[in-house]
Scaffold this motif. Structure first.
Motif, PDB file in Angstrom:
ATOM      1  N   MET A  39      86.884 101.360  64.125  1.00  0.00           N
ATOM      2  CA  MET A  39      88.284 101.764  64.074  1.00  0.00           C
ATOM      3  C   MET A  39      88.442 103.277  63.925  1.00  0.00           C
ATOM      4  N   SER A  40      87.495 103.912  63.259  1.00  0.00           N
ATOM      5  CA  SER A  40      87.594 105.365  63.072  1.00  0.00           C
ATOM      6  C   SER A  40      87.499 106.116  64.392  1.00  0.00           C
ATOM      7  N   THR A  41      86.849 105.509  65.382  1.00  0.00           N
ATOM      8  CA  THR A  41      86.747 106.177  66.687  1.00  0.00           C
ATOM      9  C   THR A  41      88.098 106.274  67.383  1.00  0.00           C
ATOM     10  N   LEU A  42      89.071 105.475  66.938  1.00  0.00           N
ATOM     11  CA  LEU A  42      90.411 105.580  67.502  1.00  0.00           C
ATOM     12  C   LEU A  42      91.038 106.947  67.219  1.00  0.00           C
ATOM     13  N   PHE A  43      90.586 107.586  66.126  1.00  0.00           N
ATOM     14  CA  PHE A  43      91.194 108.849  65.720  1.00  0.00           C
ATOM     15  C   PHE A  43      90.476 110.054  66.321  1.00  0.00           C
ATOM     16  N   LEU A  44      89.425 109.806  67.108  1.00  0.00           N
ATOM     17  CA  LEU A  44      88.701 110.900  67.740  1.00  0.00           C
ATOM     18  C   LEU A  44      89.354 111.248  69.073  1.00  0.00           C
ATOM     19  N   PRO A  45      89.870 112.460  69.235  1.00  0.00           N
ATOM     20  CA  PRO A  45      90.406 112.844  70.555  1.00  0.00           C
ATOM     21  C   PRO A  45      89.280 112.973  71.567  1.00  0.00           C
ATOM     22  N   THR A 104      88.031 101.406  72.092  1.00  0.00           N
ATOM     23  CA  THR A 104      88.254 100.690  70.835  1.00  0.00           C
ATOM     24  C   THR A 104      89.629 100.044  70.769  1.00  0.00           C
ATOM     25  N   TYR A 105      90.589 100.645  71.406  1.00  0.00           N
ATOM     26  CA  TYR A 105      91.946 100.104  71.361  1.00  0.00           C
ATOM     27  C   TYR A 105      91.991  98.663  71.862  1.00  0.00           C
ATOM     28  N   PHE A 106      91.251  98.375  72.927  1.00  0.00           N
ATOM     29  CA  PHE A 106      91.264  97.027  73.487  1.00  0.00           C
ATOM     30  C   PHE A 106      90.561  96.035  72.556  1.00  0.00           C
ATOM     31  N   VAL A 107      89.509  96.484  71.917  1.00  0.00           N
ATOM     32  CA  VAL A 107      88.827  95.611  70.946  1.00  0.00           C
ATOM     33  C   VAL A 107      89.779  95.256  69.812  1.00  0.00           C
ATOM     34  N   PHE A 108      90.456  96.263  69.282  1.00  0.00           N
ATOM     35  CA  PHE A 108      91.408  96.034  68.199  1.00  0.00           C
ATOM     36  C   PHE A 108      92.529  95.097  68.642  1.00  0.00           C
ATOM     37  N   MET A 109      93.047  95.294  69.849  1.00  0.00           N
ATOM     38  CA  MET A 109      94.108  94.441  70.370  1.00  0.00           C
ATOM     39  C   MET A 109      93.665  92.982  70.450  1.00  0.00           C
TER      40      MET A 109
END
Length: 285
Positions: free
Chosen positions: A117-123, A159-164
Motif C-alpha cells: 500500500m505504501s507504493t501508492l504514495f510513490l510518484p 497497486t491500485y488495482f490490487v487494492f481495488m
C-alpha cells in the motif's frame, strides 16, 4: 402544489441540470470533432462547433507519414501491442495477488500489505531513474516487444488495482469457497470457477482503467522506446507538432481523434460492467 406535482418538478429540474452539466463536459470533445474540419485561423477565431469553410486538409495531413517509416495507423498498432498484453497481465497478476492477501494467512502478511500500500504514495517520477537503470541492465530498453513497458505488469506493480480487487473480495462470502472446497476444488479451481466470475465487474473496471491509462501513457514510451518506427500514438502525435514550421492544429486534432476512437468504442461496449464495478466498490470497504 400537490405531492405528485412536486415530484415531477423536482425530476424535471434534476434532468435539466444533468443535461446541462453533461453538455458542458462533452462539448470539448464535440468541439474537437468540428475543429478537425477547420483551418488554423478559424480554430482560434471562436468556440463554435460548426466550421464555416469545412476542409479535409487536417485528415489528409494526418494520414501522411511523419518521422520516417511510421504513420498514424502504425502508431496505433504499436500502441495496442503495448496495451493489450499489459491489460491481460495486469488483470491476471492483480487478481492472484488480491486473492492471496484477501483469503490466505501467512507470515509477514500485514507487513507485506503495508509495503504494498505504501507504493501508492510513490510518484512515478521518483521511480523513473532506478527503473531505467535496471531495465537497461536487463537489455529491455527499445525492445521490439516493449519488455520494459509490459513485463512489470506481470508482477502486480499497479497497486491500485490490487487494492481495488481486495475491496471487492471482502464482499464475497467465504461460504461459497467453503462449498467449493467440499466439492473438491483446490484454491486455484476456486479462484477460477468461483471468485473470478463474481469479480467480473471489478475485473472489467481494472481492465478499462489500465486500457485507458496505457493508451494515454506518454512518459513510459518516451523513456523506453528509442526507435521512431516503434512509437505509440501518444509519441507520434507529439512528433507531428513541428515547432519550426508551425502547428497545423487541424492535423493534430485529427490525429488525436483517430487515436482515441478505439478507446471510446471499448468504453461504450463495456460501460455496463464498468458502472456495475464502480457501484459495487462503494458498497463496502
Amino acid at each position: 402544489m400537490t405531492r405528485e406535482m412536486r415530484v415531477k418538478v423536482n425530476t424535471c429540474i434534476r434532468y435539466f441540470v444533468l443535461i446541462v452539466v453533461g453538455l458542458v463536459m462533452i462539448y470539448p470533445l464535440i468541439w474537437m470533432v468540428g475543429a478537425t474540419f477547420k483551418s488554423n485561423n478559424e480554430i482560434f477565431g471562436g468556440i463554435g462547433f460548426w466550421p464555416k469553410n469545412p476542409t479535409l486538409s487536417g485528415y489528409k495531413s494526418a494520414l501522411k507519414s511523419y518521422g520516417g517509416d511510421i504513420n498514424i495507423f502504425k502508431a496505433m498498432l504499436n500502441t495496442y501491442e503495448i496495451v493489450l498484453p499489459k491489460v491481460v497481465f495486469t488483470v491476471v497478476s492483480a487478481t492472484i495477488t488480491a486473492y492471496g492477501f484477501a483469503r490466505f494467512q501467512f507470515r509477514g502478511k500485514n507487513l507485506l500489505f503495508a509495503v504494498l500500500m505504501s507504493t501508492l504514495f510513490l510518484p512515478q517520477v521518483v521511480l523513473n531513474v532506478p527503473q531505467f537503470i535496471m531495465y537497461n541492465q536487463f537489455g529491455w530498453i527499445d525492445s521490439p516487444i516493449y519488455l520494459a513497458l509490459v513485463i512489470p505488469a506481470l508482477f502486480a506493480t499497479d497497486t491500485y488495482f490490487v487494492f481495488m480487487l481486495i475491496q471487492f473480495l471482502r464482499n464475497i462470502p467465504k461460504e461459497l469457497e467453503e462449498a467449493a472446497e467440499i466439492d473438491g476444488c483446490n484454491s486455484f479451481k476456486t479462484l477460477i470457477h468461483v471468485i473470478v466470475p463474481m469479480l467480473k465487474p471489478s475485473i472489467v473496471s481494472c481492465a478499462l482503467f489500465q486500457f485507458m491509462w496505457t493508451s494515454n501513457d506518454f512518459m513510459g514510451p518516451l523513456l523506453y522506446v528509442n526507435t521512431p518506427g516503434r512509437y505509440p500514438a501518444s509519441i507520434f502525435v507529439k512528433m507531428s507538432m513541428d515547432a519550426d514550421a508551425g502547428f497545423e492544429w487541424n492535423r493534430v486534432l485529427a490525429m488525436s481523434l483517430i487515436s482515441i476512437i478505439p478507446s471510446l468504442i471499448v468504453f461504450f461496449l463495456a460501460q455496463d460492467s464498468f458502472i456495475d464495478g464502480i457501484a459495487a466498490g462503494g458498497v463496502k470497504g
